[in-house]
Design an enzyme around this catalytic site. Sequence first.
Site, PDB file in Angstrom:
ATOM      1  CG  HIS A 211      -2.518  -0.895   1.310  1.00  0.00           C
ATOM      2  ND1 HIS A 211      -1.809  -2.024   1.798  1.00  0.00           N
ATOM      3  CD2 HIS A 211      -2.988  -0.904   0.962  1.00  0.00           C
ATOM      4  CE1 HIS A 211      -3.017  -3.226   1.223  1.00  0.00           C
ATOM      5  NE2 HIS A 211      -3.872  -2.398   0.734  1.00  0.00           N
ATOM      6  NE  ARG A 214       6.687   0.988  -7.723  1.00  0.00           N
ATOM      7  CZ  ARG A 214       7.305   1.953  -9.157  1.00  0.00           C
ATOM      8  NH1 ARG A 214       7.544   1.655 -10.367  1.00  0.00           N
ATOM      9  NH2 ARG A 214       8.519   2.356  -8.849  1.00  0.00           N
ATOM     10  CG  ASP A 252      -5.008   1.983  -0.459  1.00  0.00           C
ATOM     11  OD1 ASP A 252      -5.706   1.365   0.250  1.00  0.00           O
ATOM     12  OD2 ASP A 252      -4.529   1.424  -1.225  1.00  0.00           O
TER      13      ASP A 252
END
Length: 456
Positions: A211, A214, A252
């Site tokens: 997470h 990228r 995220d």
Amino acid sequence: MSGYPVYLAINGELPAAVEITPDLSIEEVRTVLLAAAGLNDSVGRVLRLVRPSDGVLLAVGPHLAANTPDTRYYLEIKQDAFVPQTMDRAMSAVNVLLAQVSLLKEKVATSASQVESSTETQDDEILPAKRRIKGKPITAPLTHRIFDTSVTEELKNPTFDIWKWEEPEMADLLIHMFTEFGLIEHFKISETVLGQFLECVRSSYNINPFHNFRHCFCVTQMMYGLLHVTNVKDKLTPLEKLTLLVACIGHDLDHPGFNNAYQVNAATELSLLYNDMSPLENHHAAVLFTILKMPETNVLGSLSDADYKEARKQIIGCILATDMAKHGELMLKFKGFAEGPNGFNFDDPAHRTLLLQMITKCADISNEVRPKHVSEPWVDNLLEEFFTQSDREKAEGLPFAPFMDRQKVTKSGAQVGFIGFVMIPLFELVGKVLPNMEEPVIQPIRKALEYYKSLA
């Protein structure tokens, strides 16, 4: 075929060098790296390759970039599957000790943070999202890369190789997505503000095995690719495209590397703040909108009040939809829309809203749509995150999930279940609404399932 040298520091210490040729398979490259470490057995071993200059995780495979003795990659090798009983006990003891050290470091860091924040306002003390981005750099390059047409066309495909690009390049590719959709012109978005927004986002992703920034780029690029291969981009409004881009980019943010189950069982700050309800996803959205609250990073700043309200609602909805605890509920609802007596209705706002959420969900778990040399390193990275969490849960006496237990999980077993019972049903259902999903998207997932079954 001629090769090139790759220089390593094994476990951060032992210097080594290997030769890589482009015709090698991923497994052959793994074997070469293991041999450099004096290991002949690859069963149950996870290889973690890190570029020390910026902490970026590198994909183990034939596309590994050459380096120099002064820029050695750090190669860490861990055991993740069942090992003989005596070694298993030793490994378990080491893992518990490591988890305890990690906890001690976190307590020290928390204490230091509390001392530092004692002079801050009460609002800063109670808002982890605001604390997270406080002092983040928000300057970005004044000029951005212009990519060759071959790159920008490939960017529209689910097969795009995300491992070829450094983080600043990924940020520029994200800017291209805004440009290609006409959003910068339509919404009068300042390119300086967009660049600063992406830089602040980039620095607000943690350096986790999975997470990380990228992954953020990977998800956003897959969403962008799905819109192109299905041509649903022609049915979406500019505001809906902006919603999807911003939601995927921020989905995220500040992920700690430990999932919702851990947050709830450990009664973390996030679980208490959000009453155990999707604590991570709520936090990701909060961090995103805290960034967007600052004028210098607010890419939604030119929207009318009505458009901003709608965009905020849709972005939050897309991010919350990535909580896998909601998977069954969303699948059932979308199934009713897709297979109902009147079929999916693009004129129905409720149908469109759920479609945006389902596209975000697909993009979030889409790695197996990509070629094996692109997708497989993500599996190792995710398992590393899972095993770290499980070790910590054991050390803290918390419940832990069997699918995260390094003593029970195999890569093939984990993938067969996830692909067969989660990915394929999701993508097939979305494929009943979006055209042209079968060949470029669903077939590669089925091939990935067969590949992992062959390893089981």
